[in-house]
Scaffold this motif. Sequence first.
Motif, PDB file in Angstrom:
ATOM      1  N   ILE A  14       0.833  -1.198   0.000  1.00 38.34           N
ATOM      2  CA  ILE A  14       0.000   0.000   0.000  1.00 38.34           C
ATOM      3  C   ILE A  14       0.874   1.256   0.000  1.00 38.34           C
ATOM      4  CG2 ILE A  14      -1.968  -1.136   1.099  1.00 38.34           C
ATOM      5  CD1 ILE A  14      -1.113   0.337   3.719  1.00 38.34           C
ATOM      6  N   LEU A  15       2.149   1.066  -0.356  1.00 37.77           N
ATOM      7  CA  LEU A  15       3.114   2.158  -0.486  1.00 37.77           C
ATOM      8  C   LEU A  15       3.434   2.851   0.836  1.00 37.77           C
ATOM      9  CD1 LEU A  15       1.838   3.663  -3.855  1.00 37.77           C
ATOM     10  CD2 LEU A  15       3.666   2.007  -3.506  1.00 37.77           C
ATOM     11  N   VAL A  16       3.319   2.112   1.925  1.00 38.38           N
ATOM     12  CA  VAL A  16       3.791   2.577   3.231  1.00 38.38           C
ATOM     13  C   VAL A  16       4.946   1.654   3.578  1.00 38.38           C
ATOM     14  CG1 VAL A  16       3.236   2.870   5.678  1.00 38.38           C
ATOM     15  CG2 VAL A  16       1.517   3.383   3.941  1.00 38.38           C
ATOM     16  N   CYS A  17       6.109   1.973   3.075  1.00 34.45           N
ATOM     17  CA  CYS A  17       7.245   1.069   3.158  1.00 34.45           C
ATOM     18  C   CYS A  17       8.155   1.454   4.321  1.00 34.45           C
ATOM     19  CB  CYS A  17       8.017   1.081   1.846  1.00 34.45           C
ATOM     20  SG  CYS A  17       6.971   0.658   0.441  1.00 34.45           S
ATOM     21  N   SER A  18       7.865   0.847   5.461  1.00 35.88           N
ATOM     22  CA  SER A  18       8.654   1.093   6.656  1.00 35.88           C
ATOM     23  C   SER A  18       8.569  -0.161   7.512  1.00 35.88           C
ATOM     24  CB  SER A  18       8.100   2.308   7.413  1.00 35.88           C
ATOM     25  OG  SER A  18       8.883   2.590   8.536  1.00 35.88           O
ATOM     26  N   ILE A  19       9.698  -0.644   7.991  1.00 37.37           N
ATOM     27  CA  ILE A  19       9.747  -1.893   8.740  1.00 37.37           C
ATOM     28  C   ILE A  19       9.754  -1.619  10.237  1.00 37.37           C
ATOM     29  CG2 ILE A  19      11.079  -4.005   9.159  1.00 37.37           C
ATOM     30  CD1 ILE A  19       9.965  -3.849   6.309  1.00 37.37           C
ATOM     31  N   ARG A  28       1.809   2.105  14.478  1.00 34.23           N
ATOM     32  CA  ARG A  28       1.382   2.393  13.117  1.00 34.23           C
ATOM     33  C   ARG A  28       2.059   3.692  12.664  1.00 34.23           C
ATOM     34  NH1 ARG A  28      -0.738  -2.377  12.052  1.00 34.23           N
ATOM     35  NH2 ARG A  28      -2.506  -2.884  13.324  1.00 34.23           N
ATOM     36  N   PRO A  29       2.223   3.885  11.367  1.00 32.26           N
ATOM     37  CA  PRO A  29       2.751   5.173  10.913  1.00 32.26           C
ATOM     38  C   PRO A  29       1.869   6.313  11.423  1.00 32.26           C
ATOM     39  CG  PRO A  29       2.716   3.601   9.131  1.00 32.26           C
ATOM     40  CD  PRO A  29       1.980   2.963  10.279  1.00 32.26           C
ATOM     41  N   ARG A  30       2.468   7.426  11.754  1.00 33.72           N
ATOM     42  CA  ARG A  30       1.735   8.544  12.361  1.00 33.72           C
ATOM     43  C   ARG A  30       0.794   9.259  11.407  1.00 33.72           C
ATOM     44  NH1 ARG A  30       6.793  11.185  15.517  1.00 33.72           N
ATOM     45  NH2 ARG A  30       7.332   9.290  16.634  1.00 33.72           N
ATOM     46  N   ARG A  31       1.140   9.246  10.151  1.00 32.04           N
ATOM     47  CA  ARG A  31       0.301   9.967   9.194  1.00 32.04           C
ATOM     48  C   ARG A  31       0.233   9.196   7.885  1.00 32.04           C
ATOM     49  NH1 ARG A  31       3.422  12.361   5.346  1.00 32.04           N
ATOM     50  NH2 ARG A  31       5.622  12.498   5.819  1.00 32.04           N
ATOM     51  N   GLU A  32      -0.750   9.530   7.111  1.00 32.13           N
ATOM     52  CA  GLU A  32      -0.856   8.921   5.796  1.00 32.13           C
ATOM     53  C   GLU A  32       0.114   9.636   4.866  1.00 32.13           C
ATOM     54  OE1 GLU A  32      -4.478   7.545   3.024  1.00 32.13           O
ATOM     55  OE2 GLU A  32      -4.510   9.666   3.534  1.00 32.13           O
ATOM     56  N   THR A  33       0.990   8.895   4.258  1.00 34.46           N
ATOM     57  CA  THR A  33       1.957   9.494   3.346  1.00 34.46           C
ATOM     58  C   THR A  33       1.281   9.831   2.020  1.00 34.46           C
ATOM     59  OG1 THR A  33       2.631   7.383   2.408  1.00 34.46           O
ATOM     60  CG2 THR A  33       3.838   8.143   4.359  1.00 34.46           C
ATOM     61  N   ARG A  34       1.938  10.640   1.243  1.00 33.46           N
ATOM     62  CA  ARG A  34       1.403  10.998  -0.073  1.00 33.46           C
ATOM     63  C   ARG A  34       1.221   9.748  -0.935  1.00 33.46           C
ATOM     64  NH1 ARG A  34       3.744  12.394  -5.110  1.00 33.46           N
ATOM     65  NH2 ARG A  34       2.380  13.736  -6.309  1.00 33.46           N
ATOM     66  N   ARG A  35       2.217   8.879  -0.896  1.00 33.42           N
ATOM     67  CA  ARG A  35       2.136   7.642  -1.677  1.00 33.42           C
ATOM     68  C   ARG A  35       0.965   6.775  -1.215  1.00 33.42           C
ATOM     69  NH1 ARG A  35       7.897   4.907  -1.997  1.00 33.42           N
ATOM     70  NH2 ARG A  35       6.734   3.555  -3.391  1.00 33.42           N
ATOM     71  N   ALA A  36       0.764   6.699   0.094  1.00 29.58           N
ATOM     72  CA  ALA A  36      -0.341   5.895   0.622  1.00 29.58           C
ATOM     73  C   ALA A  36      -1.683   6.510   0.220  1.00 29.58           C
ATOM     74  CB  ALA A  36      -0.240   5.792   2.138  1.00 29.58           C
ATOM     75  N   ARG A  37      -1.765   7.822   0.259  1.00 31.00           N
ATOM     76  CA  ARG A  37      -3.009   8.504  -0.129  1.00 31.00           C
ATOM     77  C   ARG A  37      -3.335   8.235  -1.593  1.00 31.00           C
ATOM     78  NH1 ARG A  37      -1.587  13.464   0.327  1.00 31.00           N
ATOM     79  NH2 ARG A  37      -1.516  13.887  -1.880  1.00 31.00           N
ATOM     80  N   ILE A  38      -2.326   8.304  -2.459  1.00 28.41           N
ATOM     81  CA  ILE A  38      -2.525   8.041  -3.885  1.00 28.41           C
ATOM     82  C   ILE A  38      -2.971   6.599  -4.091  1.00 28.41           C
ATOM     83  CG2 ILE A  38      -1.324   7.807  -6.099  1.00 28.41           C
ATOM     84  CD1 ILE A  38       0.379  10.272  -5.194  1.00 28.41           C
ATOM     85  N   ALA A  39      -2.321   5.662  -3.397  1.00 26.66           N
ATOM     86  CA  ALA A  39      -2.695   4.248  -3.513  1.00 26.66           C
ATOM     87  C   ALA A  39      -4.126   4.033  -3.030  1.00 26.66           C
ATOM     88  CB  ALA A  39      -1.728   3.381  -2.722  1.00 26.66           C
ATOM     89  N   ARG A  40      -4.492   4.655  -1.904  1.00 24.32           N
ATOM     90  CA  ARG A  40      -5.850   4.520  -1.371  1.00 24.32           C
ATOM     91  C   ARG A  40      -6.871   5.085  -2.343  1.00 24.32           C
ATOM     92  NH1 ARG A  40      -8.685   8.178   0.849  1.00 24.32           N
ATOM     93  NH2 ARG A  40      -6.940   9.465   1.510  1.00 24.32           N
ATOM     94  N   GLN A  41      -6.564   6.230  -2.920  1.00 28.96           N
ATOM     95  CA  GLN A  41      -7.483   6.853  -3.858  1.00 28.96           C
ATOM     96  C   GLN A  41      -7.657   5.993  -5.118  1.00 28.96           C
ATOM     97  OE1 GLN A  41      -5.544  10.654  -4.204  1.00 28.96           O
ATOM     98  NE2 GLN A  41      -6.814  11.582  -2.615  1.00 28.96           N
ATOM     99  N   ARG A  42      -6.584   5.358  -5.553  1.00 23.04           N
ATOM    100  CA  ARG A  42      -6.675   4.445  -6.704  1.00 23.04           C
ATOM    101  C   ARG A  42      -7.589   3.280  -6.379  1.00 23.04           C
ATOM    102  NH1 ARG A  42      -0.386   4.098  -8.168  1.00 23.04           N
ATOM    103  NH2 ARG A  42      -0.195   6.071  -9.238  1.00 23.04           N
ATOM    104  N   MET A  43      -7.424   2.716  -5.178  1.00 24.36           N
ATOM    105  CA  MET A  43      -8.229   1.561  -4.781  1.00 24.36           C
ATOM    106  C   MET A  43      -9.698   1.961  -4.625  1.00 24.36           C
ATOM    107  SD  MET A  43      -6.260  -0.989  -4.794  1.00 24.36           S
ATOM    108  CE  MET A  43      -7.273  -2.204  -3.993  1.00 24.36           C
ATOM    109  N   GLU A  44      -9.955   3.129  -4.088  1.00 26.75           N
ATOM    110  CA  GLU A  44     -11.335   3.595  -3.907  1.00 26.75           C
ATOM    111  C   GLU A  44     -11.993   3.878  -5.236  1.00 26.75           C
ATOM    112  OE1 GLU A  44     -10.938   6.952  -1.337  1.00 26.75           O
ATOM    113  OE2 GLU A  44     -10.732   5.720   0.464  1.00 26.75           O
ATOM    114  N   GLY A  45     -11.191   4.260  -6.228  1.00 24.92           N
ATOM    115  CA  GLY A  45     -11.719   4.579  -7.554  1.00 24.92           C
ATOM    116  C   GLY A  45     -12.049   3.355  -8.387  1.00 24.92           C
TER     117      GLY A  45
END
Length: 77
Positions: free
Chosen positions: A9-14, A59-76
Amino acid sequence: MVEIKTPCILVCSIDVNSGFCFGCGRTRAEIANWLFMTSQQRETVMNQLPARLEQVERRPRRETRRARIARQRMEGQ
């Protein structure tokens, strides 16, 4: 070209404690080898992801730009 199913989901952090990605729940090795795994191997990993994500301590503290774009693609879709 064959589309490969991915949990990314483009939130790449371990998470250092669990070793799992905050976004998808995969390990570094699984992420690196994803394209080389068989469909069955990928499906096995994907079935484990919900339980793994429960183990991630923060959890990551905020939604990253990449995550927002991925989420918007999935919602669309």
